[in-house]
Write a protein that holds these residues in place. Structure first.
Motif, PDB file in Angstrom:
ATOM      1  N   ILE A   1       0.883  -1.184  -0.292  1.00 42.94           N
ATOM      2  CA  ILE A   1       0.127  -0.034   0.177  1.00 42.94           C
ATOM      3  C   ILE A   1       0.832   1.155   0.049  1.00 42.94           C
ATOM      4  O   ILE A   1       2.257   1.167   0.261  1.00 42.94           O
ATOM      5  CB  ILE A   1      -1.271   0.202   1.359  1.00 42.94           C
ATOM      6  CG1 ILE A   1      -0.077  -0.049   2.712  1.00 42.94           C
ATOM      7  CG2 ILE A   1      -1.730  -1.039   1.123  1.00 42.94           C
ATOM      8  CD1 ILE A   1      -1.336   0.574   4.019  1.00 42.94           C
ATOM      9  N   GLU A   2       0.012   2.706  -0.358  1.00 41.29           N
ATOM     10  CA  GLU A   2       1.240   3.308   0.080  1.00 41.29           C
ATOM     11  C   GLU A   2      -0.092   4.272   0.232  1.00 41.29           C
ATOM     12  O   GLU A   2      -0.865   4.562   0.717  1.00 41.29           O
ATOM     13  CB  GLU A   2       0.973   4.262  -1.407  1.00 41.29           C
ATOM     14  CG  GLU A   2       1.555   3.318  -3.046  1.00 41.29           C
ATOM     15  CD  GLU A   2       1.355   3.801  -4.067  1.00 41.29           C
ATOM     16  OE1 GLU A   2       1.291   5.123  -3.993  1.00 41.29           O
ATOM     17  OE2 GLU A   2       2.000   3.529  -5.191  1.00 41.29           O
ATOM     18  N   VAL A   3       1.004   4.916   1.448  1.00 40.11           N
ATOM     19  CA  VAL A   3       0.778   6.492   2.307  1.00 40.11           C
ATOM     20  C   VAL A   3       1.093   7.646   2.350  1.00 40.11           C
ATOM     21  O   VAL A   3       2.684   7.790   2.218  1.00 40.11           O
ATOM     22  CB  VAL A   3       1.202   5.746   3.569  1.00 40.11           C
ATOM     23  CG1 VAL A   3       0.606   5.889   4.732  1.00 40.11           C
ATOM     24  CG2 VAL A   3       0.852   4.085   3.902  1.00 40.11           C
ATOM     25  N   THR A   4       0.362   8.188   2.752  1.00 40.03           N
ATOM     26  CA  THR A   4       1.189   9.969   2.469  1.00 40.03           C
ATOM     27  C   THR A   4      -0.038  10.672   3.494  1.00 40.03           C
ATOM     28  O   THR A   4      -0.519   9.386   5.100  1.00 40.03           O
ATOM     29  CB  THR A   4       0.312  10.873   1.164  1.00 40.03           C
ATOM     30  OG1 THR A   4      -0.731  10.766   2.237  1.00 40.03           O
ATOM     31  CG2 THR A   4       0.442  10.292   0.534  1.00 40.03           C
ATOM     32  N   THR A   5       0.951  11.491   4.285  1.00 38.91           N
ATOM     33  CA  THR A   5       0.358  12.118   5.847  1.00 38.91           C
ATOM     34  C   THR A   5      -1.161  12.711   5.779  1.00 38.91           C
ATOM     35  O   THR A   5      -1.238  13.215   6.821  1.00 38.91           O
ATOM     36  CB  THR A   5       1.361  13.302   5.713  1.00 38.91           C
ATOM     37  OG1 THR A   5       0.626  14.766   4.340  1.00 38.91           O
ATOM     38  CG2 THR A   5       2.799  13.217   5.974  1.00 38.91           C
ATOM     39  N   VAL A   6      -2.317  12.222   4.913  1.00 32.94           N
ATOM     40  CA  VAL A   6      -3.263  12.999   4.348  1.00 32.94           C
ATOM     41  C   VAL A   6      -4.225  11.627   3.975  1.00 32.94           C
ATOM     42  O   VAL A   6      -5.548  11.786   4.269  1.00 32.94           O
ATOM     43  CB  VAL A   6      -3.687  14.094   3.867  1.00 32.94           C
ATOM     44  CG1 VAL A   6      -2.552  15.160   4.891  1.00 32.94           C
ATOM     45  CG2 VAL A   6      -3.129  13.968   2.347  1.00 32.94           C
ATOM     46  N   SER A   7      -3.984  10.570   3.808  1.00 32.99           N
ATOM     47  CA  SER A   7      -4.742   9.458   2.844  1.00 32.99           C
ATOM     48  C   SER A   7      -3.672   8.395   2.985  1.00 32.99           C
ATOM     49  O   SER A   7      -2.680   8.586   3.493  1.00 32.99           O
ATOM     50  CB  SER A   7      -4.735   9.380   1.810  1.00 32.99           C
ATOM     51  OG  SER A   7      -3.979   9.886   0.689  1.00 32.99           O
ATOM     52  N   CYS A   8      -4.750   7.292   3.240  1.00 37.35           N
ATOM     53  CA  CYS A   8      -3.973   5.610   2.791  1.00 37.35           C
ATOM     54  C   CYS A   8      -4.875   4.979   2.107  1.00 37.35           C
ATOM     55  O   CYS A   8      -5.846   5.291   2.308  1.00 37.35           O
ATOM     56  CB  CYS A   8      -3.873   4.992   4.132  1.00 37.35           C
ATOM     57  SG  CYS A   8      -2.910   3.600   4.536  1.00 37.35           S
ATOM     58  N   GLN A   9      -4.170   3.724   1.260  1.00 35.16           N
ATOM     59  CA  GLN A   9      -4.523   2.831   0.685  1.00 35.16           C
ATOM     60  C   GLN A   9      -4.917   1.068   1.535  1.00 35.16           C
ATOM     61  O   GLN A   9      -5.866   0.615   0.977  1.00 35.16           O
ATOM     62  CB  GLN A   9      -3.663   2.104  -0.350  1.00 35.16           C
ATOM     63  CG  GLN A   9      -4.080   3.317  -1.161  1.00 35.16           C
ATOM     64  CD  GLN A   9      -2.857   2.472  -2.257  1.00 35.16           C
ATOM     65  OE1 GLN A   9      -2.468   1.610  -2.461  1.00 35.16           O
ATOM     66  NE2 GLN A   9      -2.486   3.582  -3.227  1.00 35.16           N
TER      67      GLN A   9
ATOM     68  N   ARG B   1     -12.104   6.394   8.063  1.00 40.33           N
ATOM     69  CA  ARG B   1     -12.280   7.838   7.510  1.00 40.33           C
ATOM     70  C   ARG B   1     -11.965   7.865   9.103  1.00 40.33           C
ATOM     71  O   ARG B   1     -12.147   9.440   9.358  1.00 40.33           O
ATOM     72  CB  ARG B   1     -13.604   8.251   6.824  1.00 40.33           C
ATOM     73  CG  ARG B   1     -13.991   8.236   5.699  1.00 40.33           C
ATOM     74  CD  ARG B   1     -12.531   8.259   4.698  1.00 40.33           C
ATOM     75  NE  ARG B   1     -12.836   8.073   3.386  1.00 40.33           N
ATOM     76  CZ  ARG B   1     -12.474   8.040   2.598  1.00 40.33           C
ATOM     77  NH1 ARG B   1     -11.069   8.162   2.474  1.00 40.33           N
ATOM     78  NH2 ARG B   1     -12.376   7.022   0.492  1.00 40.33           N
ATOM     79  N   LEU B   2     -10.935   7.525   9.480  1.00 37.04           N
ATOM     80  CA  LEU B   2     -10.433   8.118  10.782  1.00 37.04           C
ATOM     81  C   LEU B   2      -9.029   7.953  10.750  1.00 37.04           C
ATOM     82  O   LEU B   2      -8.715   7.217  10.049  1.00 37.04           O
ATOM     83  CB  LEU B   2     -10.554   7.054  12.016  1.00 37.04           C
ATOM     84  CG  LEU B   2     -12.060   8.052  12.904  1.00 37.04           C
ATOM     85  CD1 LEU B   2     -12.656   6.654  13.872  1.00 37.04           C
ATOM     86  CD2 LEU B   2     -11.944   9.040  13.248  1.00 37.04           C
ATOM     87  N   PRO B   3      -7.769   8.574  10.883  1.00 40.19           N
ATOM     88  CA  PRO B   3      -5.899   8.628  11.038  1.00 40.19           C
ATOM     89  C   PRO B   3      -6.233   6.550  10.914  1.00 40.19           C
ATOM     90  O   PRO B   3      -6.484   6.513  12.788  1.00 40.19           O
ATOM     91  CB  PRO B   3      -5.832   9.453  11.764  1.00 40.19           C
ATOM     92  CG  PRO B   3      -6.971   9.547  13.102  1.00 40.19           C
ATOM     93  CD  PRO B   3      -7.982   9.791  11.804  1.00 40.19           C
ATOM     94  N   CYS B   4      -5.491   6.364  10.588  1.00 40.16           N
ATOM     95  CA  CYS B   4      -5.245   4.964  10.952  1.00 40.16           C
ATOM     96  C   CYS B   4      -3.354   5.135  10.976  1.00 40.16           C
ATOM     97  O   CYS B   4      -2.906   6.092  11.238  1.00 40.16           O
ATOM     98  CB  CYS B   4      -5.515   4.401   9.452  1.00 40.16           C
ATOM     99  SG  CYS B   4      -4.285   4.661   7.968  1.00 40.16           S
TER     100      CYS B   4
END
Length: 567
Positions: free
Chosen positions: A181-189, A197-200
């Motif tokens: 998976i690809e992760v950014t500071t505002v979204s995740c896969q 829709r809560l920070p994982c």
């Protein structure tokens, strides 16, 4: 396979591919697997799949289900819970009026429960509110509902275990159970982020790695915030914004009564006729004859489609009935009363009129209903019966239940109970539980406290703790139903060798002694003996006071009844 014309190998191959497609973590992964499936699946299977399942893939592919915001819940448990509440209050065959009334009753109860939960959620302050040192955790606690905060708190505790690589851009790559998976500071896969829709934990770890504040309202969906939660609960709304129950009007229309079928009429009437038959047969012979004639007249009247007039006659006892049957002067009263009266003014039909009279205080409670005519001669002839005073009804007498003696004063014989003093039923040794058998056999070779310690604390029995004298070992060890190897695991190697030596000497000098007189069974004067199936101890029949062998399958001694070997 026969319908689609495929082999077993093709079926297994298709099932494996369909299983991988069902657990695809994203739509891209599903499309990749679907392309491979189209190139290998038979035409019949592919056609069936495209028509039935491919169009609704968002409903059964795991990755697509979680991406639709199902809050990590793909079951229908909430719907089943509501259905169970409805079924517990509303009967299956309720009318429309009953259903509507009870349905709104359930709604009121559910709304009250929701209001209570909402007020508790908002007004109750967590205990760790002021003791929390983490600034981000404190901010999430103030902004989110308790349910959402618990989810975020668990993710914050797991963020330290995340290890990923960075490709030079703002993307982080991570290998998980869901795949890469690809992760950014505002979204995740990951499915957790897509569903809740809560920070994982992946986003929190990425923000910590870039030294960004882990708290951000943009990371949380609006529905999880406390302000939004308060705005949607009616307990916090202004009175003019709340729809009260008085504003809801329910209009119901009474449906006409259903017409009974002939079978339903027959079932209802058969209950009454069965009771009539019982009341007719339970009386004396004279009353039985009179009631039978009364029922026959009723049948004749109904066969001719006529209505009859019924008068409730005086209450009579069996003595009066006998006198009437013998032909006393009042017999004309009842004999004339056997004829149904038809009112000519009703053009062949008479109205049903139930004339109730006060019952005679000295008579029985049950009264016979006779078909009688109502005229002055009949009333004058029957009035003399009211002056007769009957003796009071005498209840049956008998010996009180639970007496310890018979009618002539001798003590009653009591059956020997097969239960112990503690209320548990005795069992033969062969039917005892394995753990109970082990405890009993250990007591034959070691002391009681050593046996308990070996079973409960798993302490091995040493050589010096084993009984070395064969005559002190119970004779029950020689029984065919005893398997001594069950207790091998509780002894050390040397202790078990010593036990086998004692057991061999016991079998060589096999002597069965009576548990009462302690004499050898074989050296007795020929008196028969029997064995207790619970403790496997032999007894002379004369020592236990038995003259012949018991008929029941298992016999237990008095010692086992008082203190069973299972204790």
């Amino acid at each position: 396979m026969e319908k689609m014309g495929i082999t077993s190998g093709q079926r297994n191959c298709c099932l494996d591919m369909l299983q991988n497609m069902a657990y695809a973590t994203s739509e891209e992964k599903y499309i990749e697997l679907y392309t491979s499936f189209k190139s290998t699946a038979p035409t019949t299977v592919l056609t069936y799949f495209n028509e039935q399942w491919h169009q609704i893939r968002h409903q059964w592919v795991m990755g697509m289900k979680y991406s639709s915001g199902n809050f990590l819940n793909s079951t229908n448990n909430r719907l089943e819970s509501l259905n169970a509440k409805l079924k517990s209050v509303i009967a299956r065959y309720s009318t429309l009026e009953e259903f509507v009334e009870k349905f709104f009753l359930i709604l009121r109860v559910l709304r009250s429960e929701r209001d209570y939960k909402a007020s508790t959620t908002v007004q109750k302050v967590p205990v760790a509110f002021h003791s929390t040192t983490n600034k981000a955790s404190l901010s999430y606690m103030q902004y989110l509902t308790p349910y959402a905060y618990d989810f975020v708190a668990k993710q914050m505790a797991l963020k330290d275990k995340i290890k990923f690589t960075k490709d030079g851009s703002k993307l982080y790559h991570l290998s998980t159970a869901e795949g890469k998976i690809e992760v950014t500071t505002v979204s995740c896969q990951c499915m957790s982020w897509k569903s809740m829709r809560l920070p994982c934990r992946h986003i929190l770890a990425a923000r910590e790695n870039t030294q960004l504040d882990m708290f951000s309202e943009s990371l949380c969906d609006r529905r999880w915030s406390l302000p939004y939660y308060k705005s949607q609960q009616r307990v916090f709304l202004v009175d003019d914004q709340v729809t009260t129950e008085a504003d809801i009007s329910v209009v119901t229309f009474s449906s006409p009564k259903r017409i009974l079928s002939q079978s339903e009429k027959f079932r209802r009437a058969s209950k009454l006729t069965t009771k009539l038959a019982a009341l007719t047969s339970e009386t004396s012979k004279s009353n039985f004859t009179r009631r039978l004639e009364l029922l026959q007249q009723l049948v004749n009247a109904w066969e001719n489609d006529r209505k009859i007039k019924i008068d409730e006659d005086y209450t009579s006892t069996e003595e009066e009935s006998d006198e009437i049957a013998e032909g006393t002067e009042d017999a004309s009263c009842t004999s004339s009363a056997h004829e149904p009266i038809i009112d000519p003014a009703e053009k062949g039909e008479a109205m049903i009129d139930l004339a109730e009279q006060e019952p005679v205080p000295s008579a029985e409670e049950n009264s016979d209903v006779n078909v009688t005519t109502v005229n002055d001669d009949t009333q004058s002839q029957c009035s003399s019966l009211k002056d007769i005073t009957m003796p009071p009804v005498i209840r049956k007498r008998g010996r009180p239940k639970g007496n310890e003696v018979t009618v002539i004063g001798l003590p009653k014989k009591t059956k020997l109970s097969l239960t112990t003093g503690h209320g548990s039923r005795l069992k033969p040794f062969i039917k005892l539980h394995t753990s109970v058998k082990e405890m009993v056999m250990l007591k034959w070779f070691v002391e009681k406290h050593i046996a308990k310690r070996a079973i409960k604390q798993q302490v091995m029995i040493e050589e010096d703790q084993v009984e070395v004298m064969p005559e002190k070992v119970s004779d029950a060890v020689l029984d065919d139903n005893v398997d001594v190897h069950l207790i091998r695991k509780y002894f050390t190697a040397d202790a078990w060798l010593l036990l086998e030596n004692v057991l061999d000497r016991k079998k060589i000098n096999a002597v069965y002694t009576c548990g009462s007189c302690c004499h050898d069974i074989s050296e007795s004067d020929g008196s028969p003996s029997l064995i207790c199936k619970h403790c496997l101890q032999w007894y002379h029949m004369k020592c236990v006071g038995i003259s012949k062998l018991p008929k029941r399958k298992y016999w237990f001694c008095r010692g086992c009844h008082a203190s069973p070997a299972t204790e």
